[in-house]
Design a protein around this motif. Structure first.
Motif, PDB file in Angstrom:
ATOM      1  N   ILE A   1       0.836  -1.206   0.000  1.00 12.13           N
ATOM      2  CA  ILE A   1       0.000   0.000   0.000  1.00 12.13           C
ATOM      3  C   ILE A   1       0.866   1.250   0.000  1.00 12.13           C
ATOM      4  N   ILE A   2       1.973   1.171   0.722  1.00 11.76           N
ATOM      5  CA  ILE A   2       2.881   2.297   0.866  1.00 11.76           C
ATOM      6  C   ILE A   2       4.209   1.940   0.211  1.00 11.76           C
ATOM      7  N   PRO A   3       4.851   2.852  -0.517  1.00 10.84           N
ATOM      8  CA  PRO A   3       6.157   2.569  -1.126  1.00 10.84           C
ATOM      9  C   PRO A   3       7.154   2.043  -0.098  1.00 10.84           C
ATOM     10  N   SER A   4       7.976   1.105  -0.511  1.00  9.68           N
ATOM     11  CA  SER A   4       8.905   0.451   0.420  1.00  9.68           C
ATOM     12  C   SER A   4       9.869   1.435   1.071  1.00  9.68           C
ATOM     13  N   GLU A   5      10.288   2.475   0.330  1.00  9.79           N
ATOM     14  CA  GLU A   5      11.237   3.416   0.915  1.00  9.79           C
ATOM     15  C   GLU A   5      10.643   4.167   2.107  1.00  9.79           C
ATOM     16  N   LEU A   6       9.318   4.386   2.091  1.00  6.72           N
ATOM     17  CA  LEU A   6       8.666   5.045   3.221  1.00  6.72           C
ATOM     18  C   LEU A   6       8.565   4.101   4.421  1.00  6.72           C
ATOM     19  N   VAL A   7       8.209   2.859   4.153  1.00 11.08           N
ATOM     20  CA  VAL A   7       8.123   1.876   5.240  1.00 11.08           C
ATOM     21  C   VAL A   7       9.484   1.704   5.894  1.00 11.08           C
ATOM     22  N   LEU A   8      10.512   1.538   5.084  1.00 12.94           N
ATOM     23  CA  LEU A   8      11.857   1.333   5.612  1.00 12.94           C
ATOM     24  C   LEU A   8      12.399   2.600   6.262  1.00 12.94           C
ATOM     25  N   GLY A   9      12.072   3.753   5.683  1.00 13.15           N
ATOM     26  CA  GLY A   9      12.493   5.010   6.286  1.00 13.15           C
ATOM     27  C   GLY A   9      11.895   5.183   7.672  1.00 13.15           C
ATOM     28  N   TYR A  10      10.623   4.822   7.811  1.00 11.89           N
ATOM     29  CA  TYR A  10       9.977   4.893   9.119  1.00 11.89           C
ATOM     30  C   TYR A  10      10.593   3.870  10.067  1.00 11.89           C
ATOM     31  N   GLY A  11      10.945   2.707   9.517  1.00 10.76           N
ATOM     32  CA  GLY A  11      11.623   1.704  10.329  1.00 10.76           C
ATOM     33  C   GLY A  11      12.948   2.231  10.855  1.00 10.76           C
ATOM     34  N   GLY A  12      13.680   2.958   9.995  1.00  4.19           N
ATOM     35  CA  GLY A  12      14.935   3.566  10.430  1.00  4.19           C
ATOM     36  C   GLY A  12      14.717   4.599  11.523  1.00  4.19           C
ATOM     37  N   TYR A  13      13.626   5.342  11.418  1.00  3.71           N
ATOM     38  CA  TYR A  13      13.278   6.307  12.463  1.00  3.71           C
ATOM     39  C   TYR A  13      13.013   5.590  13.788  1.00  3.71           C
TER      40      TYR A  13
ATOM     41  N   GLY B   1      15.979  10.741  11.216  1.00  6.55           N
ATOM     42  CA  GLY B   1      15.238  10.845  12.472  1.00  6.55           C
ATOM     43  C   GLY B   1      13.810  11.301  12.261  1.00  6.55           C
ATOM     44  N   GLU B   2      13.419  12.361  12.935  1.00  5.67           N
ATOM     45  CA  GLU B   2      12.052  12.866  12.808  1.00  5.67           C
ATOM     46  C   GLU B   2      11.772  13.433  11.416  1.00  5.67           C
ATOM     47  N   GLY B   3      12.799  13.648  10.645  1.00  9.36           N
ATOM     48  CA  GLY B   3      12.614  14.132   9.276  1.00  9.36           C
ATOM     49  C   GLY B   3      12.489  13.014   8.266  1.00  9.36           C
ATOM     50  N   TRP B   4      12.179  11.796   8.728  1.00 12.36           N
ATOM     51  CA  TRP B   4      12.091  10.629   7.839  1.00 12.36           C
ATOM     52  C   TRP B   4      11.048  10.806   6.745  1.00 12.36           C
ATOM     53  N   MET B   5      10.041  11.658   6.983  1.00 13.76           N
ATOM     54  CA  MET B   5       8.985  11.848   5.986  1.00 13.76           C
ATOM     55  C   MET B   5       9.501  12.510   4.708  1.00 13.76           C
ATOM     56  N   ASP B   6      10.691  13.094   4.782  1.00 14.64           N
ATOM     57  CA  ASP B   6      11.293  13.716   3.593  1.00 14.64           C
ATOM     58  C   ASP B   6      12.186  12.741   2.846  1.00 14.64           C
ATOM     59  N   ILE B   7      12.086  11.467   3.149  1.00 16.37           N
ATOM     60  CA  ILE B   7      13.029  10.488   2.612  1.00 16.37           C
ATOM     61  C   ILE B   7      12.964  10.383   1.089  1.00 16.37           C
TER      62      ILE B   7
END
Length: 206
Positions: free
Chosen positions: A28-40, A158-164
């Motif tokens: 549903i969500i692009p993998s880079e966003l899921v993984l970026g949030y995981g990194g956060y 970090g908290e800026g993961w949404m800009d990944i």
């Protein structure tokens, strides 16, 4: 990023490592966003990097196996009808099929780093009945560095993961170049592995 994506990711975060795997599996969500949030989540100590990596590789591989089996059993008509629900359009399928026909099994690895075709490439592999063990091996080999990169990037942001997605843009050409290099090396290996052509001289009877 839409509030829907944030809500889904926050819900998945409550499931820890399983949430990362599921987030990648459901597409549903692009993998880079899921993984970026995981990194956060790693950066704030909620989960460990090793566990996030294992979950990312497992979920990413399962997602590609789903597409492989969809191509294997359903073929092109099935994907044209239902592909829109997993964000795969006909043009993606056309490009992926052309790449697979031109470059063969090696593209299963290299195409993982190229936008547009990175997910769709699993479908023609299934349609061509590529051996599942070979497909899985190439897929895992590509998913590991992809997962490490975005987990690390999410951790750094970090908290800026949404800009990944914006932050990753400068790295995409490097991924593409590296993928092309790997594909060339694959062809060289295939050529060297191929048996030599033996020319048989016709007997003249003398």
């Amino acid at each position: 990023m839409s509030e829907f994506f944030v809500m889904v990711l926050e819900s998945l975060a409550e499931m820890g490592y399983l949430g990362i795997a599921l987030g990648l599996m459901i597409e549903i969500i692009p993998s880079e966003l899921v993984l970026g949030y995981g990194g956060y989540l790693v950066s704030i100590g909620k989960i460990q990097f090793a566990g996030a990596l294992a979950a990312g590789v497992a979920g990413g591989t399962m997602a590609q196996l789903f597409l492989y089996w969809a191509g294997y059993f359903g073929g092109r008509p099935f994907l044209l009808k239902y592909g829109k629900y997993i964000l795969i359009k006909e043009k993606h399928l056309d490009i992926a099929s052309q790449w697979f026909e031109e470059y063969g099994a090696g593209v299963i690895f290299s195409a993982r780093f190229v936008p547009v075709v990175r997910h769709a490439i699993s479908i023609p592999a299934g349609m061509a009945k590529m051996p599942v063990l070979k497909f899985t091996s190439y897929t895992i080999a590509a998913i590991i560095p992809w997962t490490i990169f975005f987990l690390m990037l999410g951790k750094v942001l970090g908290e800026g993961w949404m800009d990944i997605k914006q932050r990753m843009s400068p790295y995409i050409p490097h991924f593409v170049i590296a993928a092309g290099f790997v594909l060339i090396m694959y062809f060289v290996w295939k050529i060297k592995k191929a048996p030599p052509i033996v020319t048989v001289k016709k007997w003249s009877g003398k």
